[in-house]
Design a protein around this motif. Structure first.
Motif, short mmCIF file in Angstrom:
data_model
loop_
_atom_site.label_atom_id
_atom_site.label_comp_id
_atom_site.label_asym_id
_atom_site.label_seq_id
_atom_site.Cartn_x
_atom_site.Cartn_y
_atom_site.Cartn_z
N PRO A 159 18.79 52.03 55.30
CA PRO A 159 18.67 50.96 54.19
C PRO A 159 19.95 50.01 54.10
O PRO A 159 21.07 50.59 54.52
CB PRO A 159 18.79 51.74 52.63
CG PRO A 159 19.68 53.02 53.36
CD PRO A 159 19.20 53.29 54.65
N VAL A 160 19.82 48.82 53.76
CA VAL A 160 20.80 47.79 53.52
C VAL A 160 20.61 47.22 52.20
O VAL A 160 19.49 46.94 51.74
CB VAL A 160 20.98 46.80 54.50
CG1 VAL A 160 19.81 46.18 54.66
CG2 VAL A 160 22.09 45.68 54.50
N ARG A 161 21.58 47.09 51.52
CA ARG A 161 21.52 46.59 50.13
C ARG A 161 20.95 45.05 50.31
O ARG A 161 21.41 44.37 50.63
CB ARG A 161 22.86 46.43 49.19
CG ARG A 161 22.73 46.27 47.75
CD ARG A 161 24.01 46.85 47.09
NE ARG A 161 25.17 46.30 47.62
CZ ARG A 161 25.81 45.18 47.14
NH1 ARG A 161 25.20 44.41 46.05
NH2 ARG A 161 26.96 44.55 47.64
N GLY A 214 6.50 44.73 60.86
CA GLY A 214 6.99 43.90 59.60
C GLY A 214 8.36 44.51 58.94
O GLY A 214 8.91 43.95 58.17
N ASN A 215 8.54 45.79 59.23
CA ASN A 215 9.60 46.55 58.70
C ASN A 215 10.91 46.50 59.45
O ASN A 215 12.07 46.66 59.23
CB ASN A 215 9.14 47.99 58.43
CG ASN A 215 10.44 48.45 57.30
OD1 ASN A 215 10.50 47.87 56.38
ND2 ASN A 215 10.91 49.90 57.65
N GLN A 216 10.83 45.68 60.82
CA GLN A 216 12.07 45.42 61.54
C GLN A 216 12.96 44.64 60.87
O GLN A 216 12.60 43.36 60.27
CB GLN A 216 11.66 44.66 62.81
CG GLN A 216 11.06 45.86 63.95
CD GLN A 216 12.14 46.71 64.67
OE1 GLN A 216 13.49 46.43 64.39
NE2 GLN A 216 11.86 47.34 65.53
N LEU A 217 14.19 44.83 60.92
CA LEU A 217 15.19 43.85 60.33
C LEU A 217 15.37 42.54 61.36
O LEU A 217 15.95 42.93 62.64
CB LEU A 217 16.70 44.58 59.95
CG LEU A 217 17.67 43.60 59.20
CD1 LEU A 217 17.06 43.14 57.51
CD2 LEU A 217 19.07 44.12 59.16
N HIS A 218 15.18 41.49 61.27
CA HIS A 218 15.27 40.41 62.23
C HIS A 218 15.56 39.05 61.70
O HIS A 218 15.66 38.89 60.59
CB HIS A 218 14.00 40.10 63.06
CG HIS A 218 12.67 39.83 62.08
ND1 HIS A 218 12.09 40.70 61.26
CD2 HIS A 218 12.11 38.81 62.10
CE1 HIS A 218 10.98 40.03 60.57
NE2 HIS A 218 10.90 38.71 61.28
N ARG A 270 8.25 53.50 57.36
CA ARG A 270 9.01 54.21 56.46
C ARG A 270 9.60 53.13 55.30
O ARG A 270 10.38 52.43 56.00
CB ARG A 270 9.82 55.17 56.56
CG ARG A 270 10.36 56.19 55.37
CD ARG A 270 11.14 57.31 55.97
NE ARG A 270 12.32 57.04 56.65
CZ ARG A 270 13.51 56.92 56.19
NH1 ARG A 270 13.71 57.01 54.88
NH2 ARG A 270 14.43 56.56 57.03
N ASN A 271 9.55 52.82 54.09
CA ASN A 271 10.32 52.37 53.14
C ASN A 271 11.43 52.77 53.06
O ASN A 271 11.82 53.90 52.46
CB ASN A 271 9.50 51.88 51.78
CG ASN A 271 10.23 51.05 51.03
OD1 ASN A 271 11.07 50.41 51.30
ND2 ASN A 271 9.70 50.98 49.70
N SER A 297 5.02 52.39 43.28
CA SER A 297 5.74 53.34 42.83
C SER A 297 7.08 53.70 43.83
O SER A 297 8.18 53.94 43.29
CB SER A 297 5.30 54.80 42.57
OG SER A 297 4.73 55.46 43.62
N LEU A 298 6.87 53.51 45.14
CA LEU A 298 7.85 53.87 46.02
C LEU A 298 8.89 52.68 45.80
O LEU A 298 10.12 53.11 45.92
CB LEU A 298 7.41 54.14 47.19
CG LEU A 298 6.35 55.05 47.69
CD1 LEU A 298 5.71 55.10 49.11
CD2 LEU A 298 7.32 56.32 47.45
#
Length: 303
Positions: free
Chosen positions: A163-165, A223-227, A258-259, A295-296
């Motif tokens: 995670p990153v804020r 789509g979850n890649q940080l780019h 995973r979120n 909810s997640l």
């Protein structure tokens, strides 16, 4: 660690599994991708007339460039030929009728800060999942003209599963559609639209991974890649195509990346279309998915 696979000989199901785990997959240009980029080149050439589209920024005032792009981009996005060619490209890479797509976008990245807002927005480091994308979204990216390490995009692999804020808790997809989605061309010089961003000043975005496909070459990633977009210092405007896909089987079973830090609300699933009929994803499927992941996301917002 990000693993880049070059034209892996795997099924679409296995490829999605690799992408959900953080891999990047690259394919050389084929007949279908070449047809798509050639069609884009045709529209781009027509829009810019006698000017070379890649260097036109050196001859046009910014306002005129905005006018050209404001007409060109929607024409490509909503053209029936674009949708047909995307469907053919998907099929050429093993996707079946259970894989739905969002309409293709024509992107531009101008050089040396000429135009970085609105219709030619320079994307900061982000995940598409911060913008209410499903965690099973696959991004497809193709350069139309040659790209270099000075004008492409890059990944920040350190944060794929960490995670990153960020400010995604302030992003609501329905509100974006209502107030911001269709007015990009009005944001010249400054862009006031709500864009989820990294909030942690200590976030370390190095090292990066940059992939440089040939024109018509294809890159797939989660789509979850940080780019982010690399600062364009190449002296030319980059033109590229991207679109997104989801497999409705993965949507139904909540299978995907995973979120780790997304706290936005809403979902863009209703934008995805069947590859041949162009009917949207069934509403009940979108609602079920939105309830399941809501909810997640709320738990990340609370944390």
């Amino acid at each position: 660690m990000t693993i880049v696979y070059s034209a892996p000989q795997v099924t679409d199901a296995r490829r999605r599994e690799l992408l959900y785990g953080g891999a990047v997959v690259v394919y050389p240009a084929n007949k279908a991708s070449t047809a798509l980029t050639a069609f884009a080149q045709e529209l781009i050439t027509e829009a810019f007339g006698p000017l070379d589209p890649q260097t036109a920024q050196h001859e046009l005032p910014v306002d005129r460039m905005v006018e050209i792009l404001a007409e060109l981009k929607p024409r490509f996005i909503h053209h029936e030929r674009s949708k047909q060619l995307v469907a053919e490209l998907m099929q050429s890479h093993g996707c079946d009728e259970h894989t739905y797509f969002d309409v293709p976008r024509l992107r531009t990245s101008t050089s040396d800060g000429y135009l970085t807002t609105g219709i030619s927005y320079v994307f900061h480091a982000h995940r598409d999942t911060w913008y209410s994308a499903p965690f099973n979204q696959v991004n497809w990216w193709l350069p139309i003209f040659p790209v270099t390490e000075h004008n492409a995009m890059c990944f920040h692999p350190r944060y794929f599963d960490a995670p990153v804020r960020n400010s995604s808790d302030g992003y609501d997809y329905d509100e974006w559609n209502r107030t911001s989605r269709y007015n990009a061309a009005t944001h010249v010089g400054a862009d006031t639209r709500v864009q989820p961003k990294i909030l942690d000043p200590a976030a370390d975005l190095e090292p990066t991974v940059t992939v440089l496909p040939e024109p018509g070459g294809l890159m797939m990633f989660s789509g979850n890649q940080l780019h982010s977009s690399l600062p364009n210092t190449s002296g030319v405007t980059r033109f590229s195509i991207d679109f997104r896909t989801v497999h409705i089987g993965d949507v139904a079973t909540i299978r995907g990346a995973r979120n780790v830090d997304s706290a936005c609300t809403g979902t863009n699933l209703r934008d995805f279309l069947h590859p041949t009929t162009h009917t949207p994803i069934p509403e009940e499927l979108a609602l079920d998915y939105q309830r399941a992941v809501g909810s997640l996301r709320r738990s990340h917002a609370a944390g």
